[in-house]
Design an enzyme around this catalytic site. Structure first.
Site, mmCIF file in Angstrom:
data_model
loop_
_atom_site.group_PDB
_atom_site.id
_atom_site.type_symbol
_atom_site.label_atom_id
_atom_site.label_comp_id
_atom_site.label_asym_id
_atom_site.label_seq_id
_atom_site.Cartn_x
_atom_site.Cartn_y
_atom_site.Cartn_z
ATOM 1 N N LYS A 41 -4.322 21.696 -12.981
ATOM 2 C CA LYS A 41 -5.623 21.873 -12.315
ATOM 3 C C LYS A 41 -5.555 21.271 -10.905
ATOM 4 C CE LYS A 41 -7.276 17.662 -14.570
ATOM 5 N NZ LYS A 41 -7.793 17.177 -15.870
ATOM 6 N N TYR A 260 -11.054 0.470 14.743
ATOM 7 C CA TYR A 260 -12.519 0.491 14.677
ATOM 8 C C TYR A 260 -13.057 -0.756 14.004
ATOM 9 C CZ TYR A 260 -12.601 5.426 15.994
ATOM 10 O OH TYR A 260 -12.483 6.606 16.659
HETATM 11 C C1 LIG Z 1 -6.821 16.479 -16.645
HETATM 12 C C2 LIG Z 1 -6.739 16.559 -18.114
HETATM 13 C C3 LIG Z 1 -5.574 16.186 -18.798
HETATM 14 C C4 LIG Z 1 -4.392 15.546 -18.114
HETATM 15 O O1 LIG Z 1 -4.666 14.185 -17.931
HETATM 16 P P1 LIG Z 1 -3.562 13.183 -17.292
HETATM 17 O O2 LIG Z 1 -4.203 11.855 -17.383
HETATM 18 O O3 LIG Z 1 -3.389 13.639 -15.872
HETATM 19 O O4 LIG Z 1 -2.341 13.339 -18.087
HETATM 20 C C5 LIG Z 1 -5.524 16.392 -20.168
HETATM 21 N N1 LIG Z 1 -6.591 16.900 -20.829
HETATM 22 C C6 LIG Z 1 -7.733 17.245 -20.214
HETATM 23 C C7 LIG Z 1 -8.865 17.786 -21.003
HETATM 24 C C8 LIG Z 1 -7.856 17.064 -18.840
HETATM 25 O O5 LIG Z 1 -8.998 17.388 -18.227
#
Ligand SMILES: *Cc1c(COP(=O)(O)O)cnc(C)c1O
Length: 366
Positions: A41, A260
């Site tokens: 994702k 800044y």
């Molecule tokens: C993003 C996600 C993962 C992966 O999680 P990590 O901590 O990056 O391994 C697994 N399951 C679901 C439902 C997620 O949304």
């Protein structure tokens, strides 16, 4: 037209695809009996969707949040199961699942109703149970309805049962994980469907949660899913290296301020460097003075506030070649992203995902 080879700034993200492949085999070593759904994702956690998917093609499936990205993946010729982690929110979206043979997480009654009202055939679903995270999923008392409706629906092909842990990354979170695990095991006892529970942290910490499908994300990209262990200690290697160069140096006197707000004030004369990297590149603005940076391969740190396009580093102990064009690594090879995240009060996930589009990616297999 400007010359395409001309770069406006020296910052870039090197994406080492061979490391992605190697980290996938590390997942296999941790979970030898499970199938792997590689989580890609958010543009593969900022690494570039299609390049990452290709490097991860030995995975048994992909999990993703964005429908358009899933379709791109299908159109690019990936035949793996592709699971949409939030399912669909309309019948128009559901139609795309049929067209592109996508699998859906089903977490809400509305989705069940849409499926029952559809002419769908052959839909693979992951029924998600809310066992304590309280984000997505059926409450324990709703689960029999969901499972029963979908099992008997002609629209459905395969059903997998899933849940997600809230505390698997926390070394003291075992109590909560066990509560969720117990809730899940109790609810699904007696059903023969495959199960999917473990994210990266649970893959490493809770082998009893592996079951048929694991869902690694962050560990594939070479950052640590555990708060108390480094990625290197877990056998993981960074995939993304963000590097840039010094574009200026300054000699400052005692009492001089930097950047800044003048947040940093020199207590002795010192040499500093200005790096072409700022929060508009995705570097965290909240990283305080002292956040580690590699300058010419040597350990240094930031000084003062991060600007939009630049940040300042201490050159006091950097002897050789610390002049304009001197190479700087912000995170990646030799400079764990987890350290930057920790210093800035965030997690590696956020830094990797937030890499700005203006930072050019260079992909390599070596
Ligand atoms: C993003 C996600 C993962 C992966 O999680 P990590 O901590 O990056 O391994 C697994 N399951 C679901 C439902 C997620 O949304």
């Amino acid at each position: 037209m400007p010359d395409a080879k001309l770069k406006s700034r020296p910052i870039q993200a090197q994406i080492d695809l061979s490391k992605l492949e190697q980290n996938l085999s590390v997942v296999r070593r941790y979970a030898p009996n499970a199938r792997i759904m590689a989580v890609i994702k958010a543009n593969a956690y900022g690494h570039g969707l299609l390049h990452a998917a290709k490097a991860l093609q030995n995975a048994d499936g992909f999990a993703i949040s964005e429908l358009d990205a899933a379709i791109r993946l299908r159109n690019a010729g990936f035949h793996h199961p592709i699971l949409l982690l939030e399912g669909f929110i309309s019948t128009e979206e559901l139609a795309q699942f049929k067209k592109y043979q996508l699998s859906a997480v089903i977490h809400h009654k509305m989705q069940v109703e849409m499926i029952l009202a559809s002419q769908h055939k052959g839909l693979d679903v992951f029924i998600k149970l809310n066992t304590g995270m309280n984000r997505l999923g059926f409450a324990p008392e709703e689960f029999p309805y969901a499972l029963q409706s979908l099992t008997t629906s002609p629209a459905i092909n395969r059903i997998t049962l899933m849940t997600h842990f809230a505390d698997a990354d926390d070394p003291t979170g075992g109590g909560e994980v066990n509560k969720q695990l117990q809730c899940f095991n109790t609810l699904t006892a007696g059903f023969s469907q495959p199960r999917s529970l473990a994210n990266s942290a649970a893959i490493i910490r809770y082998p009893q949660a592996h079951h048929e499908w694991v869902r690694p994300g962050i560990m594939l990209y070479g950052a640590s899913p555990l708060t108390e262990k480094t990625a290197a200690e877990l056998g993981l290697q960074p995939v993304m290296t963000v590097s840039s160069k010094l574009i200026a140096t300054q000699n400052i006197k005692t009492g001089d301020r930097v950047g800044y707000g003048g947040l940093f004030q020199a207590t002795h004369p010192m040499r500093i460097g200005i790096v072409a990297c700022g929060y508009a590149d995705g570097y965290p603005r909240h990283a305080p003075t002292g956040t580690p940076v590699l300058v010419n391969g040597q350990q240094s740190h930031t000084i003062g506030r991060i600007s939009m396009d630049m940040l300042a580093v201490d050159l006091s102990h950097i002897e050789e070649n610390s002049e304009i064009n001197c190479p700087v690594v912000l995170w990646g090879k030799g400079q764990p992203v987890d350290e930057i995240a920790h210093s800035a009060g965030t997690v590696s996930y956020e830094l990797l995902c937030a890499l700005a589009p203006r930072v050019k990616k260079k992909f390599s297999d070596t």
